[in-house]
Design a protein around this motif. Structure first.
Motif, PDB file in Angstrom:
ATOM      1  N   LEU A 157       0.762  -1.270  -0.045  1.00 40.77           N
ATOM      2  CA  LEU A 157       0.063  -0.052   0.087  1.00 40.77           C
ATOM      3  C   LEU A 157       0.667   1.359   0.107  1.00 40.77           C
ATOM      4  CD1 LEU A 157      -2.572  -1.150   2.722  1.00 40.77           C
ATOM      5  CD2 LEU A 157      -2.969  -1.183   0.102  1.00 40.77           C
ATOM      6  N   TYR A 158       2.135   1.244   0.085  1.00 41.87           N
ATOM      7  CA  TYR A 158       2.927   2.461   0.262  1.00 41.87           C
ATOM      8  C   TYR A 158       2.909   3.371  -1.019  1.00 41.87           C
ATOM      9  CZ  TYR A 158       6.345   1.092  -3.202  1.00 41.87           C
ATOM     10  OH  TYR A 158       7.225   0.385  -4.462  1.00 41.87           O
ATOM     11  N   PRO A 159       2.468   2.493  -2.355  1.00 44.62           N
ATOM     12  CA  PRO A 159       2.376   3.612  -3.428  1.00 44.62           C
ATOM     13  C   PRO A 159       1.372   4.633  -3.101  1.00 44.62           C
ATOM     14  CG  PRO A 159       2.607   1.366  -4.149  1.00 44.62           C
ATOM     15  CD  PRO A 159       2.130   1.313  -2.677  1.00 44.62           C
ATOM     16  N   TYR A 160       0.276   4.517  -2.244  1.00 38.38           N
ATOM     17  CA  TYR A 160      -0.588   5.748  -2.016  1.00 38.38           C
ATOM     18  C   TYR A 160       0.188   6.818  -1.545  1.00 38.38           C
ATOM     19  CZ  TYR A 160      -4.585   2.482  -2.585  1.00 38.38           C
ATOM     20  OH  TYR A 160      -5.681   1.850  -3.122  1.00 38.38           O
ATOM     21  N   VAL A 161       1.168   6.786  -0.621  1.00 42.90           N
ATOM     22  CA  VAL A 161       1.810   7.764   0.038  1.00 42.90           C
ATOM     23  C   VAL A 161       2.866   8.336  -1.125  1.00 42.90           C
ATOM     24  CG1 VAL A 161       3.505   8.504   1.537  1.00 42.90           C
ATOM     25  CG2 VAL A 161       1.583   6.889   2.313  1.00 42.90           C
ATOM     26  N   TYR A 162       3.481   7.204  -1.902  1.00 45.70           N
ATOM     27  CA  TYR A 162       4.459   7.554  -2.929  1.00 45.70           C
ATOM     28  C   TYR A 162       3.964   8.552  -4.162  1.00 45.70           C
ATOM     29  CZ  TYR A 162       7.075   6.923  -7.226  1.00 45.70           C
ATOM     30  OH  TYR A 162       7.910   7.233  -8.524  1.00 45.70           O
ATOM     31  N   MET A 198       5.902  20.836   4.702  1.00 43.65           N
ATOM     32  CA  MET A 198       4.923  21.289   3.555  1.00 43.65           C
ATOM     33  C   MET A 198       4.389  20.157   3.064  1.00 43.65           C
ATOM     34  SD  MET A 198       7.462  24.597   2.223  1.00 43.65           S
ATOM     35  CE  MET A 198       6.071  24.769   1.051  1.00 43.65           C
ATOM     36  N   ALA A 199       4.973  19.094   3.073  1.00 46.19           N
ATOM     37  CA  ALA A 199       4.488  17.707   2.473  1.00 46.19           C
ATOM     38  C   ALA A 199       3.405  17.137   3.103  1.00 46.19           C
ATOM     39  CB  ALA A 199       5.565  16.826   1.978  1.00 46.19           C
ATOM     40  N   ARG A 200       3.045  17.825   4.371  1.00 44.12           N
ATOM     41  CA  ARG A 200       2.071  17.016   5.288  1.00 44.12           C
ATOM     42  C   ARG A 200       0.750  16.851   4.600  1.00 44.12           C
ATOM     43  NH1 ARG A 200       0.088  19.079  11.140  1.00 44.12           N
ATOM     44  NH2 ARG A 200      -1.856  17.734  11.105  1.00 44.12           N
ATOM     45  N   PRO A 201       0.023  17.699   3.713  1.00 43.23           N
ATOM     46  CA  PRO A 201      -1.328  17.389   3.137  1.00 43.23           C
ATOM     47  C   PRO A 201      -0.948  15.923   2.309  1.00 43.23           C
ATOM     48  CG  PRO A 201      -0.967  19.558   3.157  1.00 43.23           C
ATOM     49  CD  PRO A 201       0.630  18.879   3.492  1.00 43.23           C
ATOM     50  N   ALA A 202      -0.243  16.089   1.585  1.00 41.72           N
ATOM     51  CA  ALA A 202       0.218  15.022   0.675  1.00 41.72           C
ATOM     52  C   ALA A 202       0.334  13.639   1.522  1.00 41.72           C
ATOM     53  CB  ALA A 202       1.249  15.043  -0.311  1.00 41.72           C
ATOM     54  N   ILE A 203       1.074  13.676   2.490  1.00 35.66           N
ATOM     55  CA  ILE A 203       1.683  12.300   3.267  1.00 35.66           C
ATOM     56  C   ILE A 203       0.284  12.179   4.047  1.00 35.66           C
ATOM     57  CG2 ILE A 203       2.788  11.738   5.384  1.00 35.66           C
ATOM     58  CD1 ILE A 203       4.897  13.819   4.592  1.00 35.66           C
ATOM     59  N   VAL A 204      -0.716  12.786   4.601  1.00 34.73           N
ATOM     60  CA  VAL A 204      -1.874  12.431   5.350  1.00 34.73           C
ATOM     61  C   VAL A 204      -2.731  12.238   4.391  1.00 34.73           C
ATOM     62  CG1 VAL A 204      -3.681  13.441   6.670  1.00 34.73           C
ATOM     63  CG2 VAL A 204      -1.517  14.288   7.399  1.00 34.73           C
ATOM     64  N   GLY A 205      -2.895  12.598   3.371  1.00 37.40           N
ATOM     65  CA  GLY A 205      -3.872  12.155   2.286  1.00 37.40           C
ATOM     66  C   GLY A 205      -3.582  10.843   1.780  1.00 37.40           C
ATOM     67  N   GLY A 206      -2.200  10.698   1.521  1.00 41.19           N
ATOM     68  CA  GLY A 206      -1.947   9.264   1.061  1.00 41.19           C
ATOM     69  C   GLY A 206      -1.995   8.194   2.148  1.00 41.19           C
ATOM     70  N   PHE A 207      -1.816   8.367   3.369  1.00 47.25           N
ATOM     71  CA  PHE A 207      -1.828   7.438   4.421  1.00 47.25           C
ATOM     72  C   PHE A 207      -3.356   7.409   4.779  1.00 47.25           C
ATOM     73  CE2 PHE A 207      -2.565   6.539   9.117  1.00 47.25           C
ATOM     74  CZ  PHE A 207      -2.047   5.517   8.965  1.00 47.25           C
ATOM     75  N   ILE A 208      -4.358   8.364   4.792  1.00 46.47           N
ATOM     76  CA  ILE A 208      -5.605   8.079   4.940  1.00 46.47           C
ATOM     77  C   ILE A 208      -6.105   6.857   3.887  1.00 46.47           C
ATOM     78  CG2 ILE A 208      -8.166   8.961   4.483  1.00 46.47           C
ATOM     79  CD1 ILE A 208      -6.748   9.952   7.056  1.00 46.47           C
ATOM     80  N   LEU A 209      -5.608   7.082   2.814  1.00 52.00           N
ATOM     81  CA  LEU A 209      -5.922   5.876   1.688  1.00 52.00           C
ATOM     82  C   LEU A 209      -5.580   4.546   2.259  1.00 52.00           C
ATOM     83  CD1 LEU A 209      -5.679   7.662  -1.612  1.00 52.00           C
ATOM     84  CD2 LEU A 209      -7.693   7.277  -0.724  1.00 52.00           C
TER      85      LEU A 209
END
Length: 548
Positions: A157-162, A198-209
């Motif tokens: 599942l790491y590609p969601y964050v990637y 600064m990448a927090r929204p992307a990290i959180v968005g990916g991890f939510i998935l």
């Protein structure tokens, strides 16, 4: 609200509430029925085994689920962020190949990856055979536990964050990096103090998935013997034969999901995050020494090797061993039925997503547009929960229809919805509507609003403008939405297991049944076909996006 204001409000409501408002609300209600049914069913009381489950099983479900989520959070963020940052910031060998190779684990269902790693680390498995060939020996690695499950889910599942982080890093400003460098920050300080926050929204968005998929997982958790909320729902449904208890577990899981999302939003509060503007330089890639560049290649390659290449190699090895024992007629039947159901469900999702997207915009009431957003919440709900929410109201409707037909015509009929392909496709629409909605919304936002307005001025109505003007411009987005839903439907296991009619066999269920019967080698062919059905569309979609 004063009486005058109230009159103005109702006057505006009567004026602006039109046919598009009705369509929007009906579509939202259509996809929201399962969740509403679960909510109202809570007031009917739990099953007889609820007390036993709360006392003896629920603590274990909660502990394992939270532990899985925590370990997966650490591993997926570490792998996803590091691979995304290095491939975005630096030049190194094989970078372009690894950029798309790190997306391919999404084409491999997590339960298939779990079966592959179980065979690799088993007694007499591939790892032991390899070590024997090299005259080496190591203690047996036990992967059939919660830690092993967390590893398998993470590399799947790491590609969601990637993907989320790579898209974010590509549009970061080079000016900010250079300013931090002038102020004396080292390369590590710039990354941890500036880039990572600064990448927090992307990290959180990916991890939510990632979290949604972890909570939705059933096949891997069941095979590894780890009790989670999803396995508990199946135990209540099939083991105790108590749908009411399954509903209570499903509702508790929903509460946990929405509590985590709300907690993150509260913690973020009023922080704002911005991409690089047109006047700023985009992030530039740096050249690095040859020795270090190969180290970067290894770091970026390890997740793809663990998440895709090793499991696929194990499946190919099993497929060669089981070639002569494979029931080819059953396999081709499963392929045909899986593709047919996947295509029908994907087309239905795209249809309802288009309907919800455009009718909500054609409607003049902001309140109706707000309500329409709830129609795309299904992807945040585990498949087992949606399956319970679809099965129970369909059974109620069937009983009502049977009673009406018997009273009017004195004729006995069977179930019309429950246990049919119709209910299964409907559940897929509820679950994956958001998967189709998001690409369509993104594609629609790229279109100039002046085109549609000019069409209206020329006397074309809403429907004619859509069909003649907007639909042709949305073809790429529609195709993307269809492919994404098709891939998800092909991989979906918990929902399919509960709602699948007896005469229909999908590739996901067939692979799961072989593995559950300890015929893991025979699961290789349906698993490989399932991987191909996800990999080929992903490659095609990647080329489509690149060409666009």
């Amino acid at each position: 609200m004063t009486q005058i204001a109230r009159r103005k409000y109702y006057r505006k409501l009567r004026r602006d509430f039109d046919q598009w408002s009705w369509v929007t609300l009906l579509v939202t209600l259509f996809v929201g029925v399962p969740l509403l049914f679960i909510f109202f069913k809570l007031f009917g009381g739990a099953g007889e085994s609820w007390g036993h489950m709360v006392k003896y099983l629920l603590p274990k479900y909660l502990t394992n689920t939270l532990l899985l989520s925590l370990i997966c959070m650490v591993l997926t963020i570490t792998m996803g962020v590091s691979a995304a940052w290095l491939s975005t910031r630096y030049h190194f060998p094989l970078r372009k190949s690894l950029e798309w190779l790190n997306i391919l684990p999404l084409a491999l269902p997590s339960y298939i990856t779990a079966y592959a790693y179980a065979g690799i680390f088993d007694y007499g498995g591939s790892l032991q055979l390899l070590l024997q060939g090299l005259s080496l020996s190591i203690p047996k690695i036990d992967i059939m536990n919660v830690n092993g499950l967390a590893f398998v889910l993470s590399v799947s599942l790491y590609p969601y964050v990637y993907v989320a982080c790579r898209a974010f890093f590509l549009y970061q400003s080079q000016n900010l990096i250079e300013t931090a460098q002038v102020l004396g920050d080292s390369r590590a300080q710039r990354f941890f103090r500036l880039i990572l926050p600064m990448a927090r929204p992307a990290i959180v968005g990916g991890f939510i998935l990632v979290l949604m998929e972890v909570l939705n997982d059933f096949g891997a958790a069941k095979y590894y013997g780890v009790n989670t909320f999803t396995t508990g729902i199946f135990k209540a449904w099939y083991g105790y034969r108590e749908p009411e208890t399954a509903v209570y577990l499903a509702a508790l899981l929903l509460v946990i999901i929405f509590a985590l999302i709300l907690l993150e939003q509260w913690q973020r509060k009023r922080k704002r995050y911005h991409f690089a503007g047109k006047s700023q330089k985009k992030l530039a890639r740096l050249e690095v020494p040859r020795g270090r560049s190969w180290g970067y290649t290894l770091i970026v390659a390890i997740p793809a090797i663990l998440g895709f290449l090793i499991p696929v190699a194990q499946l190919i090895y099993w497929a060669v061993l089981s070639f002569h024992n494979t029931q080819w007629a059953d396999l081709f039947t499963a392929i045909f039925q899986s593709v047919a159901i996947g295509a029908i469900a994907a087309a239905a999702c795209v249809f309802f997503a288009i309907l919800l997207l455009f009718t909500s915009q054609w409607n003049a009431l902001s309140g109706v547009r707000t309500v329409s957003r709830f129609g795309a919440l299904g992807y945040a709900i585990p498949g087992a929960v949606i399956a319970v929410g679809v099965y129970m109201p369909s059974l109620v409707v069937d009983k009502w229809i049977i009673g009406v037909v018997k009273d009017l015509f004195s004729v006995k009929i069977g179930l019309l919805l429950t246990g049919t392909a119709t209910a299964l496709v409907y559940a897929y629409v509820v679950r994956f509507l958001a998967v189709a909605f998001n690409p369509l919304a993104a594609g629609q936002q790229k279109m100039s609003a002046s085109l549609s307005e000019a069409s209206y001025l020329l006397g074309w109505g809403r429907l004619r403008t859509f069909w003649k003007l907007e639909f042709p411009l949305l073809r790429s987005a529609i195709l993307s939405a269809f492919i994404l839903v098709f891939i998800d439907v092909m991989k979906e296991l918990p929902l399919t297991l509960i709602l699948k009619p007896n005469h229909i066999q999908t590739l996901a269920v067939e692979a799961y049944q072989y593995a559950s019967d300890e015929r893991i080698i025979e699961a290789a062919w349906p698993a490989l076909v399932l991987v191909l059905s996800g990999t080929i569309p992903v490659i095609f979609l990647n080329r489509l996006v690149r060409n666009e």
